[in-house]
Write a protein that holds these residues in place. Structure first.
Motif, PDB file in Angstrom:
ATOM      1  N   PHE A  96      -9.270  14.637   2.529  1.00 49.48           N
ATOM      2  CA  PHE A  96      -9.804  15.832   3.166  1.00 49.48           C
ATOM      3  C   PHE A  96      -8.681  16.800   3.470  1.00 49.48           C
ATOM      4  N   PHE A  97      -9.072  17.992   3.827  1.00 49.56           N
ATOM      5  CA  PHE A  97      -8.097  19.034   4.134  1.00 49.56           C
ATOM      6  C   PHE A  97      -7.302  18.651   5.385  1.00 49.56           C
ATOM      7  N   GLY A  98      -5.989  18.767   5.311  1.00 47.68           N
ATOM      8  CA  GLY A  98      -5.169  18.477   6.486  1.00 47.68           C
ATOM      9  C   GLY A  98      -4.757  17.023   6.576  1.00 47.68           C
ATOM     10  N   ARG A  99      -5.080  16.226   5.550  1.00 47.49           N
ATOM     11  CA  ARG A  99      -4.779  14.806   5.584  1.00 47.49           C
ATOM     12  C   ARG A  99      -3.262  14.555   5.667  1.00 47.49           C
ATOM     13  N   ASP A 100      -2.500  15.280   4.851  1.00 48.91           N
ATOM     14  CA  ASP A 100      -1.041  15.120   4.855  1.00 48.91           C
ATOM     15  C   ASP A 100      -0.449  15.490   6.206  1.00 48.91           C
ATOM     16  N   GLN A 101      -1.014  16.546   6.814  1.00 49.17           N
ATOM     17  CA  GLN A 101      -0.503  16.974   8.112  1.00 49.17           C
ATOM     18  C   GLN A 101      -0.749  15.887   9.159  1.00 49.17           C
ATOM     19  N   ILE A 102      -1.926  15.246   9.061  1.00 53.94           N
ATOM     20  CA  ILE A 102      -2.222  14.206  10.043  1.00 53.94           C
ATOM     21  C   ILE A 102      -1.304  13.007   9.835  1.00 53.94           C
ATOM     22  N   SER A 103      -1.036  12.648   8.568  1.00 56.02           N
ATOM     23  CA  SER A 103      -0.151  11.493   8.400  1.00 56.02           C
ATOM     24  C   SER A 103       1.268  11.824   8.856  1.00 56.02           C
ATOM     25  N   LEU A 104       1.668  13.073   8.711  1.00 53.65           N
ATOM     26  CA  LEU A 104       2.978  13.480   9.247  1.00 53.65           C
ATOM     27  C   LEU A 104       2.987  13.366  10.774  1.00 53.65           C
ATOM     28  N   LEU A 105       1.873  13.780  11.373  1.00 50.66           N
ATOM     29  CA  LEU A 105       1.752  13.751  12.830  1.00 50.66           C
ATOM     30  C   LEU A 105       1.852  12.325  13.368  1.00 50.66           C
ATOM     31  N   ILE A 106       1.297  11.364  12.597  1.00 48.18           N
ATOM     32  CA  ILE A 106       1.334   9.969  13.048  1.00 48.18           C
ATOM     33  C   ILE A 106       2.758   9.423  12.968  1.00 48.18           C
ATOM     34  N   ILE A 107       3.476   9.820  11.901  1.00 49.05           N
ATOM     35  CA  ILE A 107       4.807   9.258  11.661  1.00 49.05           C
ATOM     36  C   ILE A 107       5.870   9.926  12.533  1.00 49.05           C
ATOM     37  N   LEU A 108       5.636  11.176  12.892  1.00 54.98           N
ATOM     38  CA  LEU A 108       6.643  11.964  13.597  1.00 54.98           C
ATOM     39  C   LEU A 108       7.265  11.277  14.824  1.00 54.98           C
ATOM     40  N   PRO A 109       6.448  10.661  15.711  1.00 59.00           N
ATOM     41  CA  PRO A 109       7.063  10.085  16.917  1.00 59.00           C
ATOM     42  C   PRO A 109       8.118   9.034  16.603  1.00 59.00           C
ATOM     43  N   ILE A 110       8.028   8.403  15.431  1.00 57.79           N
ATOM     44  CA  ILE A 110       9.004   7.372  15.122  1.00 57.79           C
ATOM     45  C   ILE A 110      10.049   7.898  14.137  1.00 57.79           C
ATOM     46  N   ALA A 111       9.732   8.985  13.445  1.00 59.28           N
ATOM     47  CA  ALA A 111      10.690   9.543  12.487  1.00 59.28           C
ATOM     48  C   ALA A 111      11.754  10.370  13.204  1.00 59.28           C
ATOM     49  N   LEU A 112      11.348  11.087  14.232  1.00 59.59           N
ATOM     50  CA  LEU A 112      12.339  11.837  14.999  1.00 59.59           C
ATOM     51  C   LEU A 112      13.044  10.878  15.960  1.00 59.59           C
ATOM     52  N   PRO A 113      14.314  11.132  16.266  1.00 59.04           N
ATOM     53  CA  PRO A 113      15.031  10.241  17.171  1.00 59.04           C
ATOM     54  C   PRO A 113      14.311  10.109  18.505  1.00 59.04           C
ATOM     55  N   GLY A 114      14.420   8.908  19.103  1.00 62.95           N
ATOM     56  CA  GLY A 114      13.740   8.620  20.358  1.00 62.95           C
ATOM     57  C   GLY A 114      14.074   9.616  21.460  1.00 62.95           C
ATOM     58  N   ILE A 115      15.288  10.136  21.401  1.00 62.37           N
ATOM     59  CA  ILE A 115      15.702  11.036  22.470  1.00 62.37           C
ATOM     60  C   ILE A 115      14.866  12.312  22.457  1.00 62.37           C
ATOM     61  N   ILE A 116      14.365  12.702  21.278  1.00 61.79           N
ATOM     62  CA  ILE A 116      13.542  13.910  21.195  1.00 61.79           C
ATOM     63  C   ILE A 116      12.168  13.632  21.797  1.00 61.79           C
ATOM     64  N   THR A 117      11.589  12.478  21.422  1.00 61.42           N
ATOM     65  CA  THR A 117      10.325  12.092  22.035  1.00 61.42           C
ATOM     66  C   THR A 117      10.488  12.021  23.553  1.00 61.42           C
ATOM     67  N   GLY A 118      11.554  11.382  23.995  1.00 68.32           N
ATOM     68  CA  GLY A 118      11.781  11.224  25.428  1.00 68.32           C
ATOM     69  C   GLY A 118      11.969  12.551  26.128  1.00 68.32           C
ATOM     70  N   MET A 119      12.833  13.377  25.570  1.00 66.15           N
ATOM     71  CA  MET A 119      13.138  14.667  26.195  1.00 66.15           C
ATOM     72  C   MET A 119      11.900  15.572  26.171  1.00 66.15           C
ATOM     73  N   SER A 120      11.093  15.498  25.090  1.00 68.02           N
ATOM     74  CA  SER A 120       9.871  16.306  25.018  1.00 68.02           C
ATOM     75  C   SER A 120       8.917  15.925  26.141  1.00 68.02           C
ATOM     76  N   LEU A 121       8.687  14.604  26.277  1.00 71.84           N
ATOM     77  CA  LEU A 121       7.775  14.159  27.330  1.00 71.84           C
ATOM     78  C   LEU A 121       8.314  14.566  28.701  1.00 71.84           C
ATOM     79  N   ARG A 122       9.635  14.402  28.859  1.00 71.22           N
ATOM     80  CA  ARG A 122      10.268  14.785  30.126  1.00 71.22           C
ATOM     81  C   ARG A 122      10.035  16.267  30.418  1.00 71.22           C
ATOM     82  N   SER A 123      10.182  17.127  29.391  1.00 70.86           N
ATOM     83  CA  SER A 123       9.945  18.560  29.582  1.00 70.86           C
ATOM     84  C   SER A 123       8.498  18.829  29.967  1.00 70.86           C
ATOM     85  N   ALA A 124       7.576  18.111  29.260  1.00 70.07           N
ATOM     86  CA  ALA A 124       6.160  18.335  29.548  1.00 70.07           C
ATOM     87  C   ALA A 124       5.827  17.914  30.972  1.00 70.07           C
TER      88      ALA A 124
END
Lengths: 269, 314
Positions: A96-124
């Protein structure tokens, strides 16, 4: 690749060397848990003792972090199991449309360094004035655990033949009955494997946790503090063994649950 | 009740009615399945990333230490100050060195596992690479603190072999040396290498396993020596795997702050800067701006990797 030739000696030695490099360091953790020397990392240990296991057992500051880690890992794994399986069910076969974007979205939290996930949540949390709590830790952990469950479940969904679902429907089962009696038993071991890997990952996570925990202490954070300011060094080794075994066993089980397929668990972290 | 026989069974309740609805409208089912995970990831994760970006465009009032929620590029400009820019250069250099080291040490193992390991040994190699990948990160770092300590096993072995002079002269080297292995860049590099090595090996092994035997046979039929076959056939075909592995080692090194904090000199890496700025310093905007740096570097890196076909090897 397959080969009938024997490997060159240098290659064999280099491969064995790399394998030893990966495994020998961990063994030292076990050795140092028995040393009688508690102020330095002297090698070889001047003497051996088992007293540190009793000391660790009686240290009151170890238990609350252990409970918190277990609680966070259990809840995060449960959330990841639900969200990851839903995602896998939708993504396995459909296009379906947007399938690749969704699979990127699922992988992103583990593909980007943990410090980015951590710092993002901290900012939020900072922007929305959310105080730190067990909940804020779980929010982060569940996010990066989804991909682990997803990877395991989606591989199994793809391998399942569509005809068993059709057969079930032909025999009069509705979608929910098909899920309960046909899909779930087939997915079971893949979900168990994914769940165990997610549990191991969450139980051991430290980088994201330091940003989302505030003053709370999970077992890895307790260990980190001991690493920076050591008190009774062998006690840290005992805890390290506990952490190691608690993550090691689920990983090994996950491997045996899914081996033999093209989707063996643990191929990607 | 019914005058004609029907091919379709009567509906037996809500479950049947919903199943029929999903059958007629498969997209509805898709949306219902995807909604919870996509909402979660969209709100919690993407929302947080946006929050990070917003914070990085804020600034901090130098006198009161209060965050000023107004759009400014001043925080990003601060990254270019020599002391901050050094941190970025240092981190990228370390990430490159770790990636190179992991490729060199990991390749023989990946090659052996892909080409020569059979049957039981295949499983041994698979577990031998996978278990270190999954086993506790902190425990692995801790193990190296024991190893690299002055009184630890390396010091003991070097002294036993009479190589203290060699170790001391290595540690006396400018920049990469230090008072002991556990306070030098060499130590930091070794631990990074150890912790991220499996991430390099697995994609390399996957790409090596896809090299068809017929190509190797053709190469040797045409008179190539083993080394020539490796250099002109195997290595180019393994390249996507190496690049895929390097994505992990590079990205993970860029974002780590625990390893340089425990093993290494007091000179900071990006991760440490982020951690200290958001914590003790309370400068969340600058911390956020620092955290955007690895994202930008990785986006550039991924764009290049994509062109080289590395994603097929993931």
């Amino acid at each position: 690749m397959h080969s009938d030739a024997r490997p060159p000696l240098t290659l064999t030695l280099a491969a064995i060397g790399a394998l030893l490099f990966l495994h020998l360091p961990i063994l030292l953790i076990f050795l140092y848990a028995f040393t009688t020397e508690e102020r330095t990392y002297q090698f070889p240990p001047p003497g051996l003792t088992t007293e540190w296991f009793a000391v660790a057992w009686n240290r009151a500051d170890i238990w609350p972090p252990l409970y918190l880690s277990l609680r966070v890992a259990a809840v995060s794994t449960a959330l990841a199991l639900i969200l990851g399986t839903l995602c896998a069910a939708a993504m396995a076969k459909a296009r379906f449309f947007g399938r690749d974007q969704i699979s990127l979205l699922i992988i992103l939290p583990i593909a980007l360094p943990g410090i980015i996930t951590g710092m993002s949540l901290r900012s939020a949390y900072a922007i929305m004035d959310i105080p730190f709590s067990t909940f804020t830790i779980i929010l982060g952990h569940a996010t990066f655990c989804i991909v682990i469950v997803f990877n395991n479940a989606v591989a199994r969904f793809r391998r399942l033949s569509g005809s068993i679902v059709e057969a079930s429907m032909d025999l009069g089962a509705n979608g929910f009955q098909t899920f309960r009696h046909v899909l779930l038993p087939n997915l079971g071991s893949a979900l168990l494997a994914g769940g165990m890997l997610a549990f191991a990952l969450s139980f051991d996570e430290v980088i994201v946790t330091t940003f989302t925990a505030g003053q709370q202490s999970t077992l890895p954070i307790w260990m980190l503090n001991e690493l920076v300011r050591p008190r009774q060094r062998p006690v840290t080794n005992v805890v390290a063994i506990v952490v190691f075994v608690t993550t090691f066993i689920p990983i090994l089980l996950a491997y045996y649950l899914t081996r033999g397929g093209s989707e063996t668990a643990g191929g990607g972290k | 009740m019914m005058t004609t026989n029907r091919a379709i069974l009567p509906e037996r309740g809500l479950g049947d009615r919903l199943s029929a609805l999903f059958w007629r409208k498969p997209n509805l089912l898709l949306v219902l399945l995807l909604a919870p995970p996509v909402l979660w990831l969209g709100v919690v994760y993407l929302g947080s990333l946006v929050a990070l970006l917003i914070q990085s465009f804020y600034s901090i009032d130098e006198f009161s230490g209060v965050i000023v929620p107004e759009f400014t590029l001043a925080t990003y400009a601060e990254l270019l100050r020599p002391s901050n820019f050094d941190i970025i250069v240092r981190t990228v250099t370390m990430a490159a060195a770790v990636t190179l080291g992991a490729a060199v040490i990991g390749f023989p193992l990946a090659y052996f596992a892909a080409r020569y390991a059979r049957g039981k040994w295949k499983a041994v190699f698979y577990l031998g690479i996978m278990l270190p990948l999954w086993s506790s990160y902190l425990v692995k770092v801790y193990a190296w603190k024991l190893i690299l300590a002055k009184e630890g096993i390396i010091g003991w072995a070097v002294e036993g072999l009479g190589g203290s002079a060699v170790l001391n002269s290595v540690l006396a080297l400018p920049v990469i040396g230090g008072t002991s292995l556990s306070t030098s860049y060499i130590g930091t590099w070794l631990v990074f290498l150890y912790v991220w090595l499996p991430y390099m090996i697995l994609p390399m092994q996957a790409s090596l396993e896809r090299v068809p035997v017929s190509m190797l046979e053709a190469s040797s039929d045409l008179g190539a020596t083993r080394w020539q076959t490796f250099r002109t056939v195997v290595f180019p075909l393994a390249m996507p795997g190496i690049i895929a592995g390097s994505i992990f080692t590079f990205s993970l090194t860029l974002g780590d702050y625990i390893i340089p904090q425990i093993i290494g000199s007091s000179r900071r890496f990006i991760g440490q800067a982020v951690y200290q700025l958001q914590g003790t310093a309370g400068n969340v905007p600058l911390a956020a701006a620092f955290a955007v740096v690895p994202i930008v570097i990785m986006v550039v890196y991924l764009t290049i990797a994509r062109r080289k076909g590395a994603f097929d090897a993931l």
